[in-house]
Design a protein around this motif. Structure first.
Motif, mmCIF file in Angstrom:
data_model
loop_
_atom_site.group_PDB
_atom_site.id
_atom_site.type_symbol
_atom_site.label_atom_id
_atom_site.label_comp_id
_atom_site.label_asym_id
_atom_site.label_seq_id
_atom_site.Cartn_x
_atom_site.Cartn_y
_atom_site.Cartn_z
ATOM 1 N N HIS A 1 -7.303 3.397 -1.886
ATOM 2 C CA HIS A 1 -6.350 2.289 -1.838
ATOM 3 C C HIS A 1 -6.263 1.718 -0.421
ATOM 4 O O HIS A 1 -6.298 0.503 -0.213
ATOM 5 C CB HIS A 1 -4.949 2.757 -2.246
ATOM 6 C CG HIS A 1 -4.780 3.069 -3.699
ATOM 7 N ND1 HIS A 1 -4.518 4.328 -4.168
ATOM 8 C CD2 HIS A 1 -4.812 2.265 -4.795
ATOM 9 C CE1 HIS A 1 -4.399 4.304 -5.479
ATOM 10 N NE2 HIS A 1 -4.568 3.057 -5.892
ATOM 11 N N ALA A 2 -6.130 2.630 0.559
ATOM 12 C CA ALA A 2 -5.962 2.195 1.950
ATOM 13 C C ALA A 2 -7.197 1.457 2.448
ATOM 14 O O ALA A 2 -7.083 0.456 3.173
ATOM 15 C CB ALA A 2 -5.672 3.405 2.838
ATOM 16 N N MET B 1 -1.491 0.509 -5.116
ATOM 17 C CA MET B 1 -2.300 -0.508 -4.445
ATOM 18 C C MET B 1 -1.405 -1.501 -3.716
ATOM 19 O O MET B 1 -1.702 -1.914 -2.588
ATOM 20 C CB MET B 1 -3.190 -1.235 -5.455
ATOM 21 C CG MET B 1 -4.226 -2.159 -4.812
ATOM 22 S SD MET B 1 -5.465 -1.292 -3.826
ATOM 23 C CE MET B 1 -5.213 -2.032 -2.214
ATOM 24 N N ARG B 2 -0.320 -1.848 -4.328
ATOM 25 C CA ARG B 2 0.651 -2.736 -3.679
ATOM 26 C C ARG B 2 1.180 -2.093 -2.392
ATOM 27 O O ARG B 2 1.273 -2.749 -1.349
ATOM 28 C CB ARG B 2 1.806 -3.008 -4.646
ATOM 29 C CG ARG B 2 2.946 -3.808 -4.058
ATOM 30 C CD ARG B 2 4.163 -3.819 -4.999
ATOM 31 N NE ARG B 2 5.228 -4.605 -4.411
ATOM 32 C CZ ARG B 2 5.351 -5.921 -4.533
ATOM 33 N NH1 ARG B 2 4.466 -6.601 -5.227
ATOM 34 N NH2 ARG B 2 6.348 -6.554 -3.961
ATOM 35 N N ALA B 3 1.502 -0.798 -2.471
ATOM 36 C CA ALA B 3 2.027 -0.090 -1.303
ATOM 37 C C ALA B 3 0.985 -0.038 -0.192
ATOM 38 O O ALA B 3 1.324 -0.191 0.992
ATOM 39 C CB ALA B 3 2.455 1.324 -1.693
ATOM 40 N N ASP C 1 1.437 -1.371 3.512
ATOM 41 C CA ASP C 1 1.262 -0.465 4.651
ATOM 42 C C ASP C 1 0.268 -1.029 5.657
ATOM 43 O O ASP C 1 0.368 -0.769 6.864
ATOM 44 C CB ASP C 1 0.773 0.903 4.167
ATOM 45 C CG ASP C 1 1.837 1.680 3.410
ATOM 46 O OD1 ASP C 1 3.021 1.315 3.515
ATOM 47 O OD2 ASP C 1 1.474 2.649 2.712
ATOM 48 N N ALA C 2 -0.706 -1.787 5.155
ATOM 49 C CA ALA C 2 -1.715 -2.379 6.037
ATOM 50 C C ALA C 2 -1.188 -3.614 6.768
ATOM 51 O O ALA C 2 -1.916 -4.230 7.563
ATOM 52 C CB ALA C 2 -2.964 -2.738 5.236
ATOM 53 N N GLN D 1 -7.075 11.937 6.921
ATOM 54 C CA GLN D 1 -7.181 10.837 7.872
ATOM 55 C C GLN D 1 -6.097 9.789 7.603
ATOM 56 O O GLN D 1 -5.482 9.265 8.534
ATOM 57 C CB GLN D 1 -8.567 10.189 7.769
ATOM 58 C CG GLN D 1 -9.708 11.074 8.256
ATOM 59 C CD GLN D 1 -11.059 10.459 7.976
ATOM 60 O OE1 GLN D 1 -11.165 9.265 7.675
ATOM 61 N NE2 GLN D 1 -12.108 11.256 8.069
ATOM 62 N N LEU D 2 -5.875 9.513 6.327
ATOM 63 C CA LEU D 2 -4.865 8.531 5.961
ATOM 64 C C LEU D 2 -3.480 8.976 6.381
ATOM 65 O O LEU D 2 -2.707 8.219 6.950
ATOM 66 C CB LEU D 2 -4.918 8.274 4.449
ATOM 67 C CG LEU D 2 -3.846 7.339 3.873
ATOM 68 C CD1 LEU D 2 -3.953 5.960 4.524
ATOM 69 C CD2 LEU D 2 -3.994 7.230 2.370
#
Length: 306
Positions: free
Chosen positions: A111-112, A131-133, A137-138, A301-302
């Motif tokens: 997702h990220a 996916m929205r989150a 976040d990005a 990593q995320l």
């Protein structure tokens, strides 16, 4: 054998062929030449147990704990939801679905990664909102989400509602660099759920002529293929939606799946739709897409980044 065409022309690629096709899919995603079509199986990539159900059967089970349905329909999410709606009203079904999906679903590393790409269209076929989150976040400000909605509480020819990532409802037809299309609805921002059989009666009547699909989705799919991840097509409802969203898409199409678990109906659907199966575990595929050694490494990593 690395490439296995069946008598029904289902193409399955393995080993080095699978790795090469996945690399091509990665390049196509980065170049906005293919559309990611995400399913609930993506939530299983995390080492932690998902906070929300990731199969329709699990949703059915969660609804059954609130109101037991007859045994002959007990494992069918759509039928159980219809049973509840008929006996306890739509508001009750809406409340229970919101409770079931209330816990925030943490975005996976995939997702990220997708949230960083210049994608014109992302399709998310589950209710969790991960996916929205990830897009929020990005720090993305160039995204709108178009959600399928139930027509039970609507008047007029309304099939979707549009929101920004802050949760504000926008005018119908609003577009942005990236359109996140959630055809079955989503828990956030407004708990829109297409889940009961009755929700789909009018949609399935009209979907063959594409009316319920937003114009922005139709336009952006025309010159692109679809990349399916975390999806299964073991129910007619899921196959029907995917088939109609695929319609008029130029292709090519591929999916990451364990070929050994394909049902007969899934194999027929994939063959008829021209979807090539990349026979690889989801965790290995994600590791290759995002560049981590394993999907778990990617999740670490995320978490460090967030």
């Amino acid at each position: 054998m690395n490439t296995i065409p069946s008598s029904r022309h289902l193409v399955i690629v393995r080993d080095s062929f699978a790795e090469k096709l996945l690399e091509l899919a990665k390049q196509a995603l980065a170049a906005d030449q293919v559309i990611p079509y995400l399913g609930p199986g993506l939530l299983r990539l995390s080492s932690a147990e998902p906070t929300v159900p990731f199969t329709s059967e699990a949703v059915a089970a969660a609804l059954n704990t609130r109101m037991p349905a007859p045994s002959k329909i007990r494992t069918n999410m759509w039928s159980v939801a219809q049973f509840i709606e008929q006996r306890r009203h739509r508001r009750t079904l809406q409340t229970w679905m919101a409770e079931i999906f209330a816990a925030p679903a943490a975005p996976t590393v995939l997702h990220a990664w997708l949230a960083t790409l210049p994608l014109s269209l992302i399709i998310d076929s589950w209710y969790d909102g991960a996916m929205r989150a990830a897009l929020a976040d990005a720090g993305r400000t160039d995204v709108v989400e178009m959600q399928g909605i139930t027509r039970a509480n609507e008047f007029g020819d309304i099939w979707t509602k549009t929101y920004d990532l802050s949760g504000n409802e926008l005018e119908s037809g609003s577009v942005a660099k990236t359109v996140l299309y959630t055809p079955h609805g989503s828990i956030r921002p407004a708990a829109n759920f297409l889940v009961a059989d009755s929700d789909y009666v009018e949609v399935l009547t009209e979907i063959d002529i594409q009316t319920p699909i937003p114009d922005a989705v139709k336009e952006r799919r025309n010159d692109r293929g679809l990349f399916f991840f975390g999806c299964r097509f073991n129910d007619q409802m899921l196959r029907t939606y995917a088939r109609q969203i695929l319609k008029r898409s130029i292709g090519p199409h591929c999916t990451v799946m364990d070929a050994q678990t394909l049902t007969r109906n899934e194999a027929r659907f994939l063959a008829a739709s021209g979807i090539t199966v990349i026979d690889m575990s989801a965790s290995e595929a994600v590791a290759r897409l995002v560049g981590a050694r394993t999907a778990a490494d990617g999740q670490d990593q995320l978490r460090g980044h967030l």
